[in-house]
Design an enzyme around this catalytic site. Structure first.
Site, PDB file in Angstrom:
ATOM      1  CE  LYS A  46      -2.751   2.574  -0.905  1.00  0.00           C
ATOM      2  NZ  LYS A  46      -3.423   2.114   0.309  1.00  0.00           N
ATOM      3  CB  CYS A 128     -10.918  -7.162  -0.864  1.00  0.00           C
ATOM      4  SG  CYS A 128     -11.156  -5.949   0.450  1.00  0.00           S
ATOM      5  CB  ILE A 189      -4.792 -16.381   1.921  1.00  0.00           C
ATOM      6  CG1 ILE A 189      -4.142 -16.074   3.271  1.00  0.00           C
ATOM      7  CG2 ILE A 189      -4.902 -17.837   1.631  1.00  0.00           C
ATOM      8  CD1 ILE A 189      -4.877 -16.661   4.483  1.00  0.00           C
TER       9      ILE A 189
HETATM   10  C1  LIG Z   1      -3.638  -1.928   5.156  1.00  0.00           C
HETATM   11  C2  LIG Z   1      -3.830  -3.088   4.228  1.00  0.00           C
HETATM   12  C3  LIG Z   1      -4.375  -2.867   2.959  1.00  0.00           C
HETATM   13  C4  LIG Z   1      -4.567  -3.942   2.086  1.00  0.00           C
HETATM   14  N1  LIG Z   1      -5.069  -3.684   0.838  1.00  0.00           N
HETATM   15  C5  LIG Z   1      -5.162  -4.698  -0.068  1.00  0.00           C
HETATM   16  C6  LIG Z   1      -5.573  -4.452  -1.404  1.00  0.00           C
HETATM   17  O1  LIG Z   1      -5.840  -3.316  -1.803  1.00  0.00           O
HETATM   18  N2  LIG Z   1      -5.648  -5.510  -2.253  1.00  0.00           N
HETATM   19  C7  LIG Z   1      -5.319  -6.789  -1.877  1.00  0.00           C
HETATM   20  O2  LIG Z   1      -5.382  -7.703  -2.707  1.00  0.00           O
HETATM   21  N3  LIG Z   1      -4.915  -7.045  -0.626  1.00  0.00           N
HETATM   22  C8  LIG Z   1      -4.831  -6.029   0.287  1.00  0.00           C
HETATM   23  N4  LIG Z   1      -4.382  -6.301   1.575  1.00  0.00           N
HETATM   24  C9  LIG Z   1      -4.010  -7.671   1.919  1.00  0.00           C
HETATM   25  C10 LIG Z   1      -2.508  -7.880   1.774  1.00  0.00           C
HETATM   26  O3  LIG Z   1      -2.097  -7.723   0.436  1.00  0.00           O
HETATM   27  C11 LIG Z   1      -2.116  -9.285   2.242  1.00  0.00           C
HETATM   28  O4  LIG Z   1      -2.781 -10.233   1.452  1.00  0.00           O
HETATM   29  C12 LIG Z   1      -2.463  -9.539   3.702  1.00  0.00           C
HETATM   30  O5  LIG Z   1      -2.207  -8.384   4.465  1.00  0.00           O
HETATM   31  C13 LIG Z   1      -1.692 -10.701   4.282  1.00  0.00           C
HETATM   32  O6  LIG Z   1      -0.315 -10.472   4.268  1.00  0.00           O
HETATM   33  P1  LIG Z   1       0.512  -9.932   5.546  1.00  0.00           P
HETATM   34  O7  LIG Z   1       0.116 -10.781   6.693  1.00  0.00           O
HETATM   35  O8  LIG Z   1       1.941 -10.033   5.160  1.00  0.00           O
HETATM   36  O9  LIG Z   1       0.079  -8.503   5.729  1.00  0.00           O
HETATM   37  C14 LIG Z   1      -4.213  -5.249   2.479  1.00  0.00           C
HETATM   38  C15 LIG Z   1      -3.672  -5.460   3.744  1.00  0.00           C
HETATM   39  C16 LIG Z   1      -3.468  -4.405   4.625  1.00  0.00           C
HETATM   40  C17 LIG Z   1      -2.886  -4.683   5.973  1.00  0.00           C
END
Ligand SMILES: Cc1cc2nc3c(=O)[nH]c(=O)nc-3n(C[C@H](O)[C@H](O)[C@H](O)COP(=O)(O)O)c2cc1C
Ligand SMILES: Cc1cc2nc3c(=O)[nH]c(=O)nc-3n(C[C@H](O)[C@H](O)[C@H](O)COP(=O)(O)OP(=O)(O)OC[C@H]3O[C@@H](n4cnc5c(N)ncnc54)[C@H](O)[C@@H]3O)c2cc1C
Ligand code: FES
Lengths: 303, 270
Positions: A46, A128, A189
């Site tokens: 995280k 973020c 991204i």
């Molecule tokens: C519940 C949740 C929490 C996330 N927390 C972070 C975070 O703390 N830091 C970060 O860089 N990205 C965070 N993300 C973004 C993810 O790392 C990722 O970039 C984004 O979800 C796209 O990938 P995906 O479509 O495979 O989920 C979070 C995404 C989700 C769904």
């Protein structure tokens, strides 16, 4: 030759190319171990801040009709110091520590906490979309990006990745600034700023109103970004956004990514997804006669 | 079209029952929730206030389900104060459920941990011999005693209440009763839900005697779908791998009975 899944993202070498994306399932070393055993090549923590953060009140997650999630967890995390203590015993799992902060000193201080830990890389969260003063607000400020990356590079020998996303300024400029400042790789991204309103009660659903869209709806956007970055810059890229199948993974390799991250797919298919994607990639490589991931990286750009 | 369990469904509260001064049951119509398995839970959205995990309670009428909530912090108090006619959002059901064994059963419930036990009771066979132990702080806080007796009308059964202060039923902790019952008779299965220390002691009592035991765990839940990680306990995610775990599995978990995580994810002692 039998294909293998080993990949290099600049100075980072991984046995398998599919990683856990930041913010997903990432607060316990025991869970990291389980994900690694399930086939993840590395886990990204995280995003950690200097102090513990509770995050936003619930609802913090919303499932979009037609696919995808909007989350506003609000970067809840136990803080860098507590987290470093927890992962200190780790020997086996490649852990990429994600950091979030407002000023260069935040990052410098957090990196000090991890001196006793085995850290494969740091990932700077410059993207973020739903927490003020960090993330995208940093990524949107080129001067700040330059200062942060330079400071971080001076405070550690561990490879450093910048995670970019869609903000108010063009993300390609952020990538350019990060590269000039010495970054080792780019993750592209993050989630895309979004919202959901309930028509019955006529209210925004998330307590924070706005959140970040992830999952299958953002895959074409993420793929476009990886293609654009790899066309413009010579920098190792980690693709992230909506990846849920081995075909998705291959698309990102062909667009120029040397590795990928996934998060939302776990909410849809649970953690078996790592093994399924690894197996699919290997079968594709066999069929196409590739021996290593590198053989496919960026192939879509040649035509 | 089949409902996607991750999408929030808006329901209207049709009836509110005061169980104790701090506990209320809210009844609503929803076919899916009326049929969930014992131990499953829903994420419940109180618009403008919060979203909370809640075990799904039974109702007298088919097609209806309920939540039984104890007012505590802002979120649960918000749900507690929902009036008849007001709308709440639900998603789920989430989680696994209790394995239904037959024979001589011991069900142990403390406070709102009785909710999954009530749903378990509607699944017992007429041939099962069922003992229900209800733990409460004081006489004021006893609820579901009559309901348990009514659900077990056709079974050989006992419903025994214990209060910490002895103001009703037997005096002492419900775990003392568990110990007493397990040492006096041979049970085929033990099921427990309530405060973690109570579950921990119950699981230990049963597991050390080689009796099949299952507990339904509670952890901080934000997503309910296995993404956020907030509900982890050791390697397990309570929302995905649980909420129900076997004694065998729990006896190896270092966090069970000892630590939980706060909203920032920091481990805290119980
Ligand atoms: C519940 C949740 C929490 C996330 N927390 C972070 C975070 O703390 N830091 C970060 O860089 N990205 C965070 N993300 C973004 C993810 O790392 C990722 O970039 C984004 O979800 C796209 O990938 P995906 O479509 O495979 O989920 C979070 C995404 C989700 C769904
Ligand atoms: C699977 C499951 C089923 C549950 N079933 C019931 C039920 O049937 N009836 C009932 O009254 N309560 C139930 N709870 C507990 C309930 O979700 C809340 O924890 C409790 O109501 C206190 O919440 P609060 O926000 O009012 O308290 P706060 O004052 O905000 O927080 C106090 C403590 O409550 C807990 N808590 C708060 N928010 C959450 C959350 N989102 N998830 C988990 N714990 C939280 C934490 O331990 C926190 O430290 C259940 C919990 C889980 C995990
Ligand atoms: S509540 Fe989010 S992973 Fe279990």
């Amino acid at each position: 030759m039998e294909p293998n899944l080993v990949t290099s993202i600049g100075p980072i070498r991984l046995d398998r190319p599919v990683m856990l994306a930041s913010g997903i399932l990432g607060i316990s070393l025991d869970v990291f171990n389980r994900l690694y055993r399930s086939g993840a090549g590395a886990v990204v923590t995280k995003s950690l801040s200097t102090e513990p953060w509770e995050g936003y009140p619930n609802p913090t997650i919303f499932s979009v009709k037609g696919g995808g999630w909007i989350n506003a967890v609000g970067l809840s995390n136990p803080g860098a110091e507590n987290f470093a203590k927890m992962i200190e015993p780790n020997k086996d799992v490649p852990i990429i520590v994600s950091l979030v902060g407002s000023i260069p000193e935040d990052f410098e201080n957090m990196i000090k906490q991890f001196e006793k830990c085995k850290v494969t890389a740091y990932e700077l969260n410059l993207s973020c979309p739903h927490v003020a003063k960090v993330g995208l607000e940093v990524g949107d400020d080129p001067e700040l990006v330059k200062k942060i990356v330079t400071t971080v590079k001076n405070s550690t020998n561990v490879p450093v990745i910048a995670k970019v996303g869609l903000g108010t300024t063009h993300y390609l400029n952020t990538v350019g600034t990060a590269i000039e400042s010495g970054i080792d790789a780019i993750t592209a991204i993050n989630t895309v700023r979004a919202m959901a309103i309930d028509v019955e009660t006529q209210r925004p659903i998330l307590s924070n109103k706005f959140g970040g869209l992830s999952g299958t709806p953002i895959k074409p956007i993420a793929l476009r970004c990886v293609y654009e970055i790899s066309s413009k810059y010579d920098i190792p890229i980690i693709g992230c956004g909506g990846i849920s199948t081995w075909e998705d993974a291959i698309e990102f390799f062909l667009a120029g990514a040397s590795a990928i991250q996934l998060g939302s797919a776990i909410g849809d298919n649970w953690i078996d997804v790592f093994d399924e994607i690894n197996t699919g990639i290997l079968q594709y490589m066999k069929k196409k006669n590739y021996s290593k991931i590198e053989d496919m990286v960026g192939l879509a750009k040649k035509s | 079209m089949q409902r996607n369990h991750n999408h929030t469904t808006i329901v209207t509260v049709e009836k509110v029952i005061d169980e104790t001064p701090t506990v209320r049951t809210l009844i609503f119509s929803d076919e899916v929730m009326s049929n969930v398995l014992p131990g499953q839970f829903a994420m419940v959205w109180i618009p403008g206030i919060n979203e909370l995990p809640m075990s799904v309670m039974i109702s007298n009428e088919s097609g209806k389900a309920a939540f039984t909530v104890r007012k505590h912090g802002a979120a649960s108090t918000g749900l507690f104060n929902v009036q008849v006619g007001q709308q709440i959002g639900i998603r789920g059901p989430y989680g696994n459920s209790f394995d239904l064994k037959e024979g001589k059963l011991l069900l142990v419930g403390g406070g709102t941990g009785l909710v999954p036990m009530m749903r378990l009771l509607i699944h017992v066979k007429p041939t099962d011999d069922v003992t229900v132990l209800i733990g409460a702080k004081s006489k004021d806080e006893v609820f579901f005693e009559d309901l348990a007796n009514r659900l077990l009308e056709n079974n050989v059964h006992k419903v025994i209440v214990s209060t910490d202060d002895g103001s009703y039923g037997e005096k002492g902790f419900v775990t003392d009763l568990v110990e007493k019952h397990l040492s006096q008779a041979k049970y085929d299965a033990v099921y427990v839900c309530g405060p973690e220390i109570m579950m921990y002691k119950t699981v230990q009592s049963a597991h050390s005697r080689g009796i099949f035991v299952q507990a339904s765990l509670e952890r901080m839940m934000k997503c309910g779908v296995g993404i956020c990680g907030s509900c982890c306990i050791g390697e397990d995610l309570v929302c995905k791998d649980g909420t129900v775990f076997d004694g065998e599995h729990l006896s190896k978990n270092k966090e069970f009975g000892n630590f939980h995580r706060n909203k920032a994810g920091i481990l805290e002692n119980y």
